[in-house]
Every structure is written in C-alpha cells, then in structure tokens.
Design an enzyme around this catalytic site. Structure first.
Site, mmCIF file in Angstrom:
data_model
loop_
_atom_site.group_PDB
_atom_site.id
_atom_site.type_symbol
_atom_site.label_atom_id
_atom_site.label_comp_id
_atom_site.label_asym_id
_atom_site.label_seq_id
_atom_site.Cartn_x
_atom_site.Cartn_y
_atom_site.Cartn_z
ATOM 1 N N ASP A 142 0.832 -1.207 0.000
ATOM 2 C CA ASP A 142 0.000 0.000 0.000
ATOM 3 C C ASP A 142 0.862 1.250 0.000
ATOM 4 O O ASP A 142 1.316 1.701 1.044
ATOM 5 C CB ASP A 142 -0.911 -0.049 1.226
ATOM 6 C CG ASP A 142 -1.974 1.022 1.250
ATOM 7 O OD1 ASP A 142 -2.174 1.692 0.227
ATOM 8 O OD2 ASP A 142 -2.597 1.191 2.308
ATOM 9 N N GLU A 174 -2.621 10.588 0.790
ATOM 10 C CA GLU A 174 -3.849 9.786 0.758
ATOM 11 C C GLU A 174 -4.155 9.179 2.117
ATOM 12 O O GLU A 174 -5.329 9.060 2.501
ATOM 13 C CB GLU A 174 -3.714 8.678 -0.288
ATOM 14 C CG GLU A 174 -5.009 7.903 -0.550
ATOM 15 C CD GLU A 174 -5.222 6.712 0.373
ATOM 16 O OE1 GLU A 174 -6.351 6.200 0.417
ATOM 17 O OE2 GLU A 174 -4.260 6.296 1.071
ATOM 18 N N GLU A 175 -3.118 8.814 2.855
ATOM 19 C CA GLU A 175 -3.325 8.096 4.109
ATOM 20 C C GLU A 175 -3.823 8.985 5.244
ATOM 21 O O GLU A 175 -4.240 8.478 6.283
ATOM 22 C CB GLU A 175 -2.020 7.400 4.542
ATOM 23 C CG GLU A 175 -1.520 6.335 3.578
ATOM 24 C CD GLU A 175 -2.357 5.065 3.611
ATOM 25 O OE1 GLU A 175 -3.379 5.042 4.327
ATOM 26 O OE2 GLU A 175 -1.997 4.098 2.927
#
Length: 416
Positions: A142, A174-175
């Site tokens: 990821d 994004e995280e």
C-alpha cells in the site's frame, strides 16, 4: 523503447529468451529482483521512506524515472502539514509524444505516501517457486505495488500501442486525509471540466479483484466538558468522563441498531455501517476529577450520506445524555466525509468484490459517465501492519491486470 516488463538484465543468455527462462537462472531472491526492471523499481521506491507529509524523496525518484522514459512530468505542489515537508508534490505525467498532450483519455492513479512507521525492504526466498518470493516492508503493498505495476503496465502498453492516450497521477497525503488528490482535483488546468478522460483506474490493494464499490466515511470527535476537583471530593466538580461514557456507549452500537429505531443504515451491497471509537483522551491524573474528555470516532457508511449520519449520531448523543449541552459532536473538526462509492466492474476476467476501506476515489471530481475502476495487488489485511508483504507473483499479475483494464478502455473508446 524496450518493453520494461520483459526487458531483463543480461545474464549470459540470448535476449530472445523468455522472462521465465532468464529468471530461472537467478540463484537467489535478490538476483531475481535485480534481473527485473519492474521488480527493481518496486524495490527502489519501497526503500525510500515516504510517510505522509514527507513524500518528496520518493516523488523525485518516480518523476526522474518517468522523465527518463520520455514522459512529460508535472510536479504539482501540495501544501504541507505543520511539521511536514514544504517541498512535496503530486506527479502528473503523460508520454511526451502523446497526441493528447496532458489530456489523456485514460488516467491511472495511486498514492506514494505510506502510513508509519517505516519498515525496511526485505526478501524471503522460496527455492521452489520464484513467484512465491515474499517481499516485505512498508509500502510493498500500500500502495507502491500499485504505483510500480501501473507504470510498467503503461510502458508495456505504449510499446505495442504508441499512440495510446494514457496518463499517470501519483498523489501525496492519501493516508491522512487526501489533500494531494483534492489539490489535483481542484486545479482546473490539470483536471478541467468536463473531464478529458473517459476512464480512471485507481490503484489500491484489492487482491487483484475489481472492486464494485467501497463504504463511505465520516470522522468526528465527541467532546465532553466538566469541572475539575479533588477526587476525594468529586461532588465539588463534574466528571467529563462520566458525562461522555453514555454517549460513547450509544454511538458505539449505532451500526447494530435498526435504522427504524435510530441506528445507522445498512445495505445489501455493503452490509452494516460500522463504528470505531479509535481514541479517547481525558483527564490529567487519577486523583483529579476530569474537566475534559474527547473521543475520536470513525464511521464506515454502508448507506446514506454523511449529513444523514451526522443527524443520527447527534440525536443519539442527545438521547443518551438527556440533552446535556456539555456533551456534543464537533462535526466541523474534520472536513468532508463521503457516501458509499459505487465503481465499475464491466471488464471480464476479474473477481469482483467490495471493500470497507477508504480511497481517493471520492476526492477526484470527474464528469458523469466517466468509468472508475479500483484494482491492485496485495491484501489490505496486511497493508498497515508490521507484516506488510507481497509476492513476486502478485506484483507480476497486477501488471497484466492493469494492462487488461487499459486495453478494455482503449477498445471501448474505439467503439464509441
């Protein structure tokens, strides 16, 4: 241009040998990685730490790689957090010879940031099967697996179809909230309206399945205020924790309570809405009546909108506390939230599933009718853990999967 996925470093055999033949001559897992430009690129980007907020180094590496393969690369600055890297950027790239010049028909996108902590790249050999070699480390799944596979799928496609109108977008953040994708989405030059692309392929760990959709998201704190006092004389104060507990107990069960009875909605496609009280912070010492308490809540929506969920939660808190104005939800603390995201799965040859995690899909504004696919290698079940890992076979299969999605999009455009 040589085919990047099939071009391997010379190991004393004719260049006409198949990739499988070449790889079989490598004696160790490290040799196999070194022999493959694709696997080597994946290794190189995993070895560069890129925890959210500090993505510049890996972004620079990816941008330079794409430029070396005749891509025009646009580095879009993205604002940093208070303690983050002020120089970080999104990467938007397209073939320099592309006739669409920055207006690709097909956009492949993923993210280059990872969750903490950084875990070094590692290899776990399998003497019996090269495909089963396990690659471990932060970002191996990821989402650097998707980043690498998307790039090499595009390079392979361009060798057989040099005029294919393809673009790549790799975003930061994004995280931790999706600021990178929102920054790209809000830029009318890079993301004009109507959308120039008819297909967007998002890369996240889906175990090589096409995702029919994922749950929505709503985050917020529940806050309680009280009055500090000596714990020997608690009646002189007011415990914020005691005030907060009934609200937490009620909110924690909202996904299990039928909607008709005040609970959060479920759906046949996504199942139950789930509630996670992920963090509680309260008080200063055991012998002090706590004057404040706060709980951080994340809700994965199986149906409905964030606004509808806010109304349900706020009502539940009021009912649980008897309308105590000192206990409340601060919905303004986190911007946004989004409803469940339905995605396209009309390309044959893939398993189809739904997922519960969030992605950048809702952060990219596209015109109505744009196809949106979510696909990628590896499992979300290890993605944020200390056991994050992926096999060589999964990585190689993802390149084939992305190429299949690209080809389907190209053929669909030819029919219209």
């Amino acid at each position: 241009m040589k085919s990047p996925i099939s071009l391997l470093a010379a190991v004393g055999v004719a260049s006409a040998a198949s990739p499988q033949t070449l790889l079989s001559l490598a004696s160790t897992a490290s040799d196999i990685i070194d022999a493959s430009p694709f696997l080597s690129f994946h290794r190189d980007i995993v070895q560069i730490p890129s925890i959210s907020g500090n993505e510049t180094a890996v972004g620079t590496f990816v941008a330079e790689f794409l430029e070396s393969h005749n891509f025009t690369v646009i580095k879009q600055p993205v604002p940093s957090s208070s303690n983050g890297d002020p120089n970080r950027f999104n990467i938007f790239a397209y073939p320099s010879t592309s006739p669409s010049q920055g207006r690709p028909d097909i956009l492949l996108t993923s993210h280059i940031d990872t969750v903490p902590p950084f875990i070094p790249y590692g290899l776990h050999d399998d003497a019996n099967n090269n495909s089963n070699i396990l690659i471990s480390g932060r970002g191996t799944v990821d989402a650097k697996a998707s980043v690498a596979a998307q790039i090499f799928a595009v390079l392979d496609t361009l060798e057989s179809n040099p005029t294919a109108s393809l673009g790549l977008l790799f975003v930061v953040d994004e995280e931790v909230g999706g600021l990178g994708m929102r920054t790209f989405s809000d830029n009318s030059t890079l993301n004009p309206s109507p959308s120039p692309y008819h297909t967007v392929i998002f890369g996240e760990p889906t175990e090589q399945a096409l995702v029919a959709g994922h749950k929505g998201m709503l985050e917020f704190p529940i806050i309680a205020t009280g009055q500090a006092a000596h714990s020997g004389y608690p009646w002189l104060g007011s415990s914020a924790i005691s005030a907060l507990l009934p609200a937490l107990s009620r909110v924690d069960r909202l996904g299990k309570i039928p909607e008709a009875e005040g609970g959060l909605p479920a759906s046949e496609k996504y199942g139950e809405t789930t509630v996670n009280i992920g963090r509680v912070d309260a008080g200063v010492a055991a012998n002090v009546v706590p004057s404040s308490a706060i709980a951080e809540v994340a809700i994965r929506l199986a149906a409905g909108t964030p606004d509808e969920a806010r109304e349900i939660v706020a009502r539940a808190v009021r009912n649980a506390t008897g309308g105590d104005e000192h206990v409340y939800c601060d919905f303004a603390a986190y911007a946004g939230g989004y409803a469940p995201q339905d995605l396209d799965t009309d390309v044959p040859g893939f398993e189809v599933t739904t997922v519960n995690y969030g992605t950048d899909v809702p952060n990219l504004k596209v015109s109505e009718g744009v196809k949106r696919y979510l696909y990628g290698p590896g499992s979300i079940h290890v993605a944020h853990g200390d056991n994050e890992a992926i096999t060589v076979g999964q990585l190689e299969e993802a390149v084939r999967g992305y190429k299949q999605l690209i080809e389907a999009a190209v053929q669909r455009a030819r029919r219209t």
